[in-house]
Design an enzyme around this catalytic site. Structure first.
Site, PDB file in Angstrom:
ATOM      1  N   GLU A  70      -6.767  -6.434 -16.497  1.00  0.00           N
ATOM      2  CA  GLU A  70      -6.320  -6.335 -17.889  1.00  0.00           C
ATOM      3  C   GLU A  70      -5.416  -5.132 -18.071  1.00  0.00           C
ATOM      4  OE1 GLU A  70     -10.152  -5.705 -19.840  1.00  0.00           O
ATOM      5  OE2 GLU A  70      -9.893  -3.542 -19.674  1.00  0.00           O
ATOM      6  N   HIS A  72      -3.894  -2.576 -21.748  1.00  0.00           N
ATOM      7  CA  HIS A  72      -3.982  -2.328 -23.191  1.00  0.00           C
ATOM      8  C   HIS A  72      -3.311  -1.004 -23.494  1.00  0.00           C
ATOM      9  CE1 HIS A  72      -7.339  -0.264 -21.360  1.00  0.00           C
ATOM     10  NE2 HIS A  72      -7.925  -1.412 -21.075  1.00  0.00           N
ATOM     11  N   HIS A 110      -5.071  -2.858 -14.606  1.00  0.00           N
ATOM     12  CA  HIS A 110      -6.148  -2.201 -13.868  1.00  0.00           C
ATOM     13  C   HIS A 110      -7.296  -3.162 -13.616  1.00  0.00           C
ATOM     14  CE1 HIS A 110      -6.861  -1.455 -18.153  1.00  0.00           C
ATOM     15  NE2 HIS A 110      -8.151  -1.426 -17.891  1.00  0.00           N
ATOM     16  N   CYS A 124     -16.672   5.560 -18.168  1.00  0.00           N
ATOM     17  CA  CYS A 124     -15.320   5.297 -18.676  1.00  0.00           C
ATOM     18  C   CYS A 124     -15.229   5.764 -20.129  1.00  0.00           C
ATOM     19  CB  CYS A 124     -15.011   3.808 -18.576  1.00  0.00           C
ATOM     20  SG  CYS A 124     -13.392   3.369 -19.244  1.00  0.00           S
TER      21      CYS A 124
END
Ligand code: MN
Length: 156
Positions: A70, A72, A110, A124
């Site tokens: 994905e 973003h 990633h 994270c």
């Protein structure tokens, strides 16, 4: 103690046979649905507040597991805590072990993958106010599948 809204000042860590755990931190599914990830759990260690608008999550991939491929607008700051695996950021694939740091810049593709014989656990950090992850379009997926470095790593 109201664990959701008023957590204890100290929540203790517990390594278990099935993974890393902390007091009053439930183990959740990674994402509600989808076939684009495998064997991932999610724990929210810090929810974030108005004064500290950052959410801290712990993800654990079982051996052979992988996160969603994905990208973003929001970045990730990642701190590896457990096991062994590889990570793709942009056009770089690199091995990771505790206590490596991984920076995922805005809009970088990633994906995290655990080794076939070891889990991969990592913390994270993300902003509380963040955009939704995007997956590759069919055209982007075709280009990625032809990429000399990424094609053997990615799981779409
Ligand atoms: Mn992400």
């Amino acid at each position: 103690m109201d664990a959701e809204n008023n957590p204890a000042p100290v929540r203790r860590f517990h390594p278990t046979a099935s993974g890393f755990r902390w007091d009053d931190v439930p183990v959740k599914v990674y994402k509600p649905e989808g076939a684009h990830f495998r064997d991932v759990t999610r724990q929210v260690l810090f929810e974030g507040t108005a004064e500290l608008p950052t959410q801290v999550r712990y993800f654990e991939l079982a051996p052979g597991g992988h996160s969603t491929f994905e990208r973003h607008e929001h970045p990730h700051a990642v701190f590896v805590l457990r096991g062994r695996g590889r990570v793709l950021v942009g056009e770089t694939v690199a091995p990771v072990t505790p206590f490596d740091l991984v920076h995922v810049p805005p809009m970088a593709w990633h994906q995290f993958r655990a080794a076939s014989d070891a889990p991969l656990g990592f913390v994270c950090l993300v902003p509380c106010d963040r955009d939704r992850p995007m997956r590759p379009t069919p055209d982007e997926a075709a280009a990625l599948r032809a990429h000399p470095v990424l094609r053997d790593f990615i799981r779409l």
